[in-house]
Enzyme design. Structure first.
Site, PDB file in Angstrom:
ATOM      1  N   GLU A  37       0.832  -1.209   0.000  1.00 25.85           N
ATOM      2  CA  GLU A  37       0.000   0.000   0.000  1.00 25.85           C
ATOM      3  C   GLU A  37       0.860   1.250   0.000  1.00 25.85           C
ATOM      4  OE1 GLU A  37      -3.163  -0.111  -1.168  1.00 25.85           O
ATOM      5  OE2 GLU A  37      -3.582  -1.494   0.482  1.00 25.85           O
ATOM      6  N   HIS A  38       0.493   2.177  -0.874  1.00 19.70           N
ATOM      7  CA  HIS A  38       1.231   3.434  -1.049  1.00 19.70           C
ATOM      8  C   HIS A  38       2.659   3.171  -1.525  1.00 19.70           C
ATOM      9  CE1 HIS A  38      -1.894   6.202   0.328  1.00 19.70           C
ATOM     10  NE2 HIS A  38      -2.259   5.203   1.119  1.00 19.70           N
ATOM     11  N   THR A  39       2.824   2.091  -2.234  1.00 17.37           N
ATOM     12  CA  THR A  39       4.124   1.783  -2.843  1.00 17.37           C
ATOM     13  C   THR A  39       4.105   2.066  -4.342  1.00 17.37           C
ATOM     14  OG1 THR A  39       3.286  -0.472  -2.926  1.00 17.37           O
ATOM     15  CG2 THR A  39       4.912   0.006  -1.211  1.00 17.37           C
ATOM     16  N   SER A  71     -26.507   6.765 -15.309  1.00 18.22           N
ATOM     17  CA  SER A  71     -26.012   5.832 -14.289  1.00 18.22           C
ATOM     18  C   SER A  71     -27.190   5.339 -13.462  1.00 18.22           C
ATOM     19  CB  SER A  71     -25.008   6.555 -13.388  1.00 18.22           C
ATOM     20  OG  SER A  71     -24.847   5.834 -12.188  1.00 18.22           O
ATOM     21  N   SER A 130     -11.765   0.749  -5.577  1.00 15.95           N
ATOM     22  CA  SER A 130     -11.466   1.219  -6.938  1.00 15.95           C
ATOM     23  C   SER A 130     -12.667   1.324  -7.845  1.00 15.95           C
ATOM     24  CB  SER A 130     -10.437   0.321  -7.616  1.00 15.95           C
ATOM     25  OG  SER A 130      -9.183   0.610  -7.130  1.00 15.95           O
ATOM     26  N   SER A 132     -13.688   4.024  -8.928  1.00 15.31           N
ATOM     27  CA  SER A 132     -13.344   5.033  -9.943  1.00 15.31           C
ATOM     28  C   SER A 132     -12.514   4.416 -11.074  1.00 15.31           C
ATOM     29  CB  SER A 132     -12.652   6.241  -9.323  1.00 15.31           C
ATOM     30  OG  SER A 132     -11.496   5.858  -8.633  1.00 15.31           O
ATOM     31  N   GLU A 164      -7.576  10.016 -14.240  1.00 18.92           N
ATOM     32  CA  GLU A 164      -7.763  10.167 -12.781  1.00 18.92           C
ATOM     33  C   GLU A 164      -6.995  11.404 -12.286  1.00 18.92           C
ATOM     34  OE1 GLU A 164      -9.153   7.398 -10.662  1.00 18.92           O
ATOM     35  OE2 GLU A 164      -8.932   8.658  -8.891  1.00 18.92           O
ATOM     36  N   ASP A 176      -4.419   0.584  -9.421  1.00 16.92           N
ATOM     37  CA  ASP A 176      -5.851   0.292  -9.563  1.00 16.92           C
ATOM     38  C   ASP A 176      -6.229   0.030 -11.020  1.00 16.92           C
ATOM     39  OD1 ASP A 176      -5.715   0.912  -6.928  1.00 16.92           O
ATOM     40  OD2 ASP A 176      -6.814   2.801  -7.072  1.00 16.92           O
TER      41      ASP A 176
HETATM   42  C1  GLA Z   1      -5.285   4.528  -4.149  1.00 12.76           C
HETATM   43  C2  GLA Z   1      -4.540   4.882  -5.426  1.00 12.76           C
HETATM   44  C3  GLA Z   1      -3.514   3.801  -5.771  1.00 12.76           C
HETATM   45  C4  GLA Z   1      -2.616   3.491  -4.571  1.00 12.76           C
HETATM   46  C5  GLA Z   1      -3.444   3.265  -3.307  1.00 12.76           C
HETATM   47  C6  GLA Z   1      -2.583   3.102  -2.093  1.00 12.76           C
HETATM   48  O1  GLA Z   1      -6.059   3.385  -4.357  1.00 12.76           O
HETATM   49  O2  GLA Z   1      -5.436   5.024  -6.490  1.00 12.76           O
HETATM   50  O3  GLA Z   1      -2.746   4.220  -6.870  1.00 12.76           O
HETATM   51  O4  GLA Z   1      -1.673   4.497  -4.385  1.00 12.76           O
HETATM   52  O5  GLA Z   1      -4.365   4.309  -3.084  1.00 12.76           O
HETATM   53  O6  GLA Z   1      -1.822   1.947  -2.175  1.00 12.76           O
END
Ligand code: GLA
Length: 390
Positions: A37-39, A71, A130, A132, A164, A176
């Site tokens: 996550e957040h990598t 929608s 996700s 979006s 995005e 995502d």
């Molecule tokens: C969101 C972002 C991803 C990712 C995560 C954290 O989902 O869209 O690109 O950075 O946060 O891992």
């Protein structure tokens, strides 16, 4: 079942846009990230899988270059724009993901035709699964289906990521859109976000369940916290570069180097770097352990990931912490952690098949007693990436 759902969607489509013509149906799944996550925006590793809840779009070509989107989630609103004019962000804002995708595809030189499209979504909006990216990739897939074109899925993911950034205002990484576009059934994807290379690792359905628990706290990434985390990582890279000029991103950094640079950066930036560098190591290791069926080890890494996101990266919240803590008290649960960007949304738990019922009951009881609202708990298998259904 799927046939019925498509027929119902096409009926709704005809009610909104009128009957006749060839109507196509496309889908794009949501995703859950098992670890990493957040990598992604640090050129690192992520380990997501595509899930069953999804976005579906019924669509029909228009010859006048106009796009009209409805929608089922917002039944009284219609998004309208023309492919012949500059496509601007606008209201209703849920249309910005699709506006963005159209604009980026045109900018990339892909010839699109106008379309009428009706979206339906079984993903919780703001749930951190996700939705979006699913709307973006489904929109792209719809445009391609109507134009009779094929595009490399990695390229589609990159265009959707750009949408995005530019149209939804979230400077997201590539995880995502990639998993939504390129997931493979029955597997999780170890994605190297530097070169987009992928390894698919099976999740044995006889041995494992992937359980998602929605805290029902809406997560919001356009609020600035996400962008701030990115900036803090860049600040860390800037400092580390002084001693290690070859460093391009936190992906290139070892924990030793972070420790050695501790005194040269703010305490917050140090902790952000420590999370990302540790999380990269955990992600590669977890994928290996999953492949080796060392589920207890995978679980431990998931919990370490959660603790690091809570303490060092500070993107968790009390509701997610509580769910993880409670999940880990249930027999047969290997591991649990928050998943996605954070600040609300969901946790993911990896469990033995027979643990699911007990876990579901336990979380319903304890979470409701603590926070006065029901979590939503569901099991999902890993599905395939976006596709044209008909
Ligand atoms: C969101 C972002 C991803 C990712 C995560 C954290 O989902 O869209 O690109 O950075 O946060 O891992």
């Amino acid at each position: 079942m799927q046939q019925d759902a498509n027929a119902a969607l096409k009926d709704r489509f005809a009610q909104v846009f009128g009957p006749g013509g060839k109507v196509h149906v496309v889908r794009a799944p949501g995703r859950v990230n098992l670890i990493g996550e957040h990598t992604d925006y640090n050129d690192g590793f992520v380990f997501p899988m595509a899930i069953e809840p999804e976005v579906r779009i019924a669509c029909r070509t228009r010859t006048d270059g106009k796009v009209r989107l409805g929608s089922t989630v917002f039944p009284n609103e219609l998004v309208e724009f023309s492919l012949q004019n500059k496509i601007e962000r606008g209201k209703p804002t849920w249309g910005n993901y699709s506006r963005g995708v159209a604009a980026e595809m045109i900018a990339a030189g892909i010839p699109l035709s106008g379309m009428d499209a009706l979206l339906t979504n079984t993903l919780p909006v703001g749930g951190g699964l996700s939705s979006s990216a699913a709307v973006e990739v489904a929109t792209g897939t719809a445009f391609l289906a109507l134009a009779g074109l094929k595009l490399d899925q990695t390229r589609l993911a990159l265009l959707c990521q750009k949408a995005e950034h530019d149209y939804a205002g979230v400077p997201s990484g590539i995880m995502d859109q990639t998993i939504v576009a390129s997931g493979k059934p029955g597997t999780a994807m170890l994605l190297d976000c530097r070169d987009n290379s992928k390894r698919f690792i099976p999740i044995d359905a006889n041995e494992l369940r992937v359980v998602i628990v929605n805290s029902m706290v809406k997560h919001e990434l356009s609020g600035g916290e996400y962008a701030q985390r990115r900036r803090q990582c860049e600040e860390g890279v800037h400092v580390l570069k002084q001693d290690h000029p070859q460093v391009r991103a936190l992906r290139d950094v070892t924990m030793q180097q972070v420790e050695a640079a501790k005194g040269k950066m703010s305490e917050v930036v140090y902790r952000r770097c420590r999370h990302v560098v540790g999380e990269n190591e955990r992600t590669v290791e977890a994928a290996k352990k999953l492949e080796d069926r060392r589920y207890e080890d995978v679980g431990k890494l998931m919990v370490q990931s959660h603790n690091s996101l809570r303490d060092d990266y500070e993107v968790s919240c009390p509701e997610l912490d509580f769910l993880v803590e409670q999940a880990m008290t249930v027999k047969g649960v290997y591991g649990a952690r928050m998943t996605g960007g954070g600040f609300g949304g969901c946790i993911v738990a990896l469990t033995q098949p027979r643990a699911v019922e007990g876990l579901t009951d336990h979380l319903h009881q304890t979470y409701t007693a603590q926070f006065g609202r029901q979590p939503s708990v569901f099991v999902t298998t890993a599905t395939g990436g976006a596709s044209v259904i008909e």
